[in-house]
Design an enzyme around this catalytic site. Sequence first.
Site, PDB file in Angstrom:
ATOM      1  N   GLY A 165       0.797  -1.230   0.000  1.00 44.03           N
ATOM      2  CA  GLY A 165       0.000   0.000   0.000  1.00 44.03           C
ATOM      3  C   GLY A 165       0.822   1.269   0.000  1.00 44.03           C
ATOM      4  O   GLY A 165       0.316   2.336   0.365  1.00 44.03           O
ATOM      5  N   GLU A 201      15.426  -1.887  -5.051  1.00 50.61           N
ATOM      6  CA  GLU A 201      15.162  -2.322  -6.414  1.00 50.61           C
ATOM      7  C   GLU A 201      15.437  -1.172  -7.359  1.00 50.61           C
ATOM      8  O   GLU A 201      15.290  -0.006  -6.990  1.00 50.61           O
ATOM      9  CB  GLU A 201      13.695  -2.747  -6.604  1.00 50.61           C
ATOM     10  CG  GLU A 201      13.343  -4.092  -6.040  1.00 50.61           C
ATOM     11  CD  GLU A 201      11.895  -4.451  -6.299  1.00 50.61           C
ATOM     12  OE1 GLU A 201      11.559  -5.624  -6.097  1.00 50.61           O
ATOM     13  OE2 GLU A 201      11.103  -3.568  -6.680  1.00 50.61           O
ATOM     14  N   LYS A 202      15.822  -1.502  -8.581  1.00 54.48           N
ATOM     15  CA  LYS A 202      15.911  -0.492  -9.621  1.00 54.48           C
ATOM     16  C   LYS A 202      14.517   0.082  -9.830  1.00 54.48           C
ATOM     17  O   LYS A 202      13.532  -0.659  -9.893  1.00 54.48           O
ATOM     18  CB  LYS A 202      16.413  -1.126 -10.921  1.00 54.48           C
ATOM     19  CG  LYS A 202      16.608  -0.148 -12.071  1.00 54.48           C
ATOM     20  CD  LYS A 202      17.773   0.770 -11.853  1.00 54.48           C
ATOM     21  CE  LYS A 202      17.984   1.684 -13.064  1.00 54.48           C
ATOM     22  NZ  LYS A 202      19.040   2.683 -12.811  1.00 54.48           N
ATOM     23  N   PHE A 203      14.411   1.398  -9.897  1.00 53.41           N
ATOM     24  CA  PHE A 203      13.104   2.025 -10.086  1.00 53.41           C
ATOM     25  C   PHE A 203      12.759   2.055 -11.570  1.00 53.41           C
ATOM     26  O   PHE A 203      13.473   2.649 -12.377  1.00 53.41           O
ATOM     27  CB  PHE A 203      13.097   3.445  -9.517  1.00 53.41           C
ATOM     28  CG  PHE A 203      11.780   4.148  -9.690  1.00 53.41           C
ATOM     29  CD1 PHE A 203      10.623   3.636  -9.128  1.00 53.41           C
ATOM     30  CD2 PHE A 203      11.694   5.310 -10.435  1.00 53.41           C
ATOM     31  CE1 PHE A 203       9.407   4.279  -9.290  1.00 53.41           C
ATOM     32  CE2 PHE A 203      10.483   5.969 -10.600  1.00 53.41           C
ATOM     33  CZ  PHE A 203       9.332   5.447 -10.025  1.00 53.41           C
ATOM     34  N   HIS A 209       0.970  -1.985 -14.161  1.00 54.71           N
ATOM     35  CA  HIS A 209       0.852  -2.932 -13.049  1.00 54.71           C
ATOM     36  C   HIS A 209      -0.115  -4.030 -13.487  1.00 54.71           C
ATOM     37  O   HIS A 209      -1.315  -3.792 -13.633  1.00 54.71           O
ATOM     38  CB  HIS A 209       0.311  -2.209 -11.806  1.00 54.71           C
ATOM     39  CG  HIS A 209       0.273  -3.073 -10.585  1.00 54.71           C
ATOM     40  ND1 HIS A 209       0.928  -2.742  -9.415  1.00 54.71           N
ATOM     41  CD2 HIS A 209      -0.343  -4.247 -10.330  1.00 54.71           C
ATOM     42  CE1 HIS A 209       0.704  -3.671  -8.504  1.00 54.71           C
ATOM     43  NE2 HIS A 209      -0.064  -4.604  -9.051  1.00 54.71           N
ATOM     44  N   GLU A 288       5.343  -9.093  -6.131  1.00 55.66           N
ATOM     45  CA  GLU A 288       4.968  -9.790  -4.907  1.00 55.66           C
ATOM     46  C   GLU A 288       3.831 -10.746  -5.202  1.00 55.66           C
ATOM     47  O   GLU A 288       3.224 -10.710  -6.277  1.00 55.66           O
ATOM     48  CB  GLU A 288       4.522  -8.787  -3.829  1.00 55.66           C
ATOM     49  CG  GLU A 288       3.286  -7.980  -4.213  1.00 55.66           C
ATOM     50  CD  GLU A 288       2.871  -6.995  -3.139  1.00 55.66           C
ATOM     51  OE1 GLU A 288       3.182  -7.249  -1.966  1.00 55.66           O
ATOM     52  OE2 GLU A 288       2.228  -5.989  -3.479  1.00 55.66           O
ATOM     53  N   ARG A 292      -4.222 -14.176  -0.824  1.00 53.51           N
ATOM     54  CA  ARG A 292      -5.592 -13.927  -0.358  1.00 53.51           C
ATOM     55  C   ARG A 292      -6.446 -13.482  -1.540  1.00 53.51           C
ATOM     56  O   ARG A 292      -5.964 -13.336  -2.651  1.00 53.51           O
ATOM     57  CB  ARG A 292      -5.585 -12.821   0.704  1.00 53.51           C
ATOM     58  CG  ARG A 292      -4.864 -11.563   0.194  1.00 53.51           C
ATOM     59  CD  ARG A 292      -5.107 -10.348   1.043  1.00 53.51           C
ATOM     60  NE  ARG A 292      -4.238  -9.239   0.687  1.00 53.51           N
ATOM     61  CZ  ARG A 292      -4.420  -8.405  -0.324  1.00 53.51           C
ATOM     62  NH1 ARG A 292      -5.456  -8.586  -1.146  1.00 53.51           N
ATOM     63  NH2 ARG A 292      -3.589  -7.407  -0.568  1.00 53.51           N
ATOM     64  N   VAL A 295      -9.102  -7.142  -3.641  1.00 56.36           N
ATOM     65  CA  VAL A 295     -10.232  -6.215  -3.754  1.00 56.36           C
ATOM     66  C   VAL A 295     -10.814  -6.286  -5.161  1.00 56.36           C
ATOM     67  O   VAL A 295     -12.033  -6.258  -5.360  1.00 56.36           O
ATOM     68  CB  VAL A 295      -9.787  -4.768  -3.435  1.00 56.36           C
ATOM     69  CG1 VAL A 295     -10.924  -3.776  -3.700  1.00 56.36           C
ATOM     70  CG2 VAL A 295      -9.319  -4.656  -1.990  1.00 56.36           C
ATOM     71  N   ARG A 338     -13.138   1.703  -7.679  1.00 54.12           N
ATOM     72  CA  ARG A 338     -13.285   1.685  -6.219  1.00 54.12           C
ATOM     73  C   ARG A 338     -13.950   2.982  -5.768  1.00 54.12           C
ATOM     74  O   ARG A 338     -13.441   4.075  -6.042  1.00 54.12           O
ATOM     75  CB  ARG A 338     -11.926   1.539  -5.540  1.00 54.12           C
ATOM     76  CG  ARG A 338     -11.182   0.269  -5.897  1.00 54.12           C
ATOM     77  CD  ARG A 338      -9.987   0.061  -4.987  1.00 54.12           C
ATOM     78  NE  ARG A 338      -9.187  -1.072  -5.416  1.00 54.12           N
ATOM     79  CZ  ARG A 338      -8.223  -1.630  -4.679  1.00 54.12           C
ATOM     80  NH1 ARG A 338      -7.952  -1.135  -3.480  1.00 54.12           N
ATOM     81  NH2 ARG A 338      -7.531  -2.652  -5.139  1.00 54.12           N
TER      82      ARG A 338
END
Length: 442
Positions: A165, A201-203, A209, A288, A292, A295, A338
């Site tokens: 988040g 991490e390299k940005f 996404h 990652e 679970r 949303v 959302r």
Amino acid sequence: MSKKVLIANRGEISLRAIRACKELGIKTVSIYSEGDKELKSLRFSDESVCVGPADPTKSYLDAPTILSAADVTGSDAIYPGYGFLAEDYSFAEQCNLSGFKFIGPNSETIRQMGDKITAKSIVTKYGIDGVPGFNNKLPDDDDEVLKIANEIGYPLIVKATAGGGGRGMKIVRSSNELINSVQIAKQEALNGFGNDVVYFEKFIENPRHIEVQVVGDGKGNAIHLGTRDCSIQRRHQKLIEEAPASDVDKKKLDEVLENCVTLCKDLNYEGVGTLEFLYENECFYFLEMNTRIQVEHPVTEMVTGIDLVKQQILAASGERLTISQNDIKIKGHSIECRINAEHPESFIPSPGKISQYHQPGGLGVRVDSAVYQGYSVPPHYDSMIGKLITYADNRSECIARMKRALEEYVIMGINTNIQMHQKIIMTEEFKSGKYDINFMST
């Protein structure tokens, strides 16, 4: 099959779980805090139990009290939803040791995949590449930290291994900012997750996404349900999600999907999970795994016809997957907005009483929400109060349907971000699908 499930959550995901349980013939118990006495889910569950004050650390995050509630009500399983204790491996372990089935992966899988450094080392063995960087705990010596950063190259991003988040994350563009950014990220991580371990991490400047939805039965069987694009974000918080992700290199995607399924089979993964990636220049970089329900799961349900919450419950009940990969057909397009109780421009949360409420309907429109006219949105929890989902044969029709549905959605008495969504979906970038995770910062 479980006979009674305690739902260790609140809001729309609690109501969503109740509906799935009812269709499976399972009794339900809803927990609630003293600040949540008006929850709609309490009206639909078979039983309800107050687990403490409004402060979530003393109610929804209070594992011993939740386990006691399960015991008192004679529940045999606990459904965690998302957030709160959903990815707390110690809670999953406590559930099982106390005689309750945790509806989700086993505690060791949650522990391994919940730690970003460990997860990256595991998925690499399956041909799933992570973002280049230093994937170990950073040393305490500042000079060593600077040396590592120089080897990776700027810009880079500092991340909390237990984070999410946007907390415990800092973008660093020069060595002058580095040490201070690391200290801030560590403090944020400690405050947010009780763990101050961070890594580099390299940005990647302009990625999308993209997520892969997986389902496993815990017996070595697993499938994927395609992709989602979750690139419309504000401060790393998702706002709009779509399924399937469009304009993705098919050869690379097929390889990623196959590797994700192989990983889940080898892990004996149980329930649903999501592998998240950054995608840029036709390359996927693993971020990652969320062990679970997400949303944004409704958009996947809409394009596949698969009830993901039921799949969680069936897997936890020991049922083998009855769906093969060949059974999965991605049909049409779905978008989710959302709906948050916040000002559409300042994003300041807007708790308070909903004086008027009318939700949209019609063909291809779904609303997952637990609010209603007269409901008072409490100030103690996340500002999301619902999700508006549309489905159509193609993306352009889906956008047109979302436009119409947002115009129908009436929530008075509090501020919401409905107006913001109306603006976003009408931009040329969104309509063309040519956007990335920097959309909200431009």
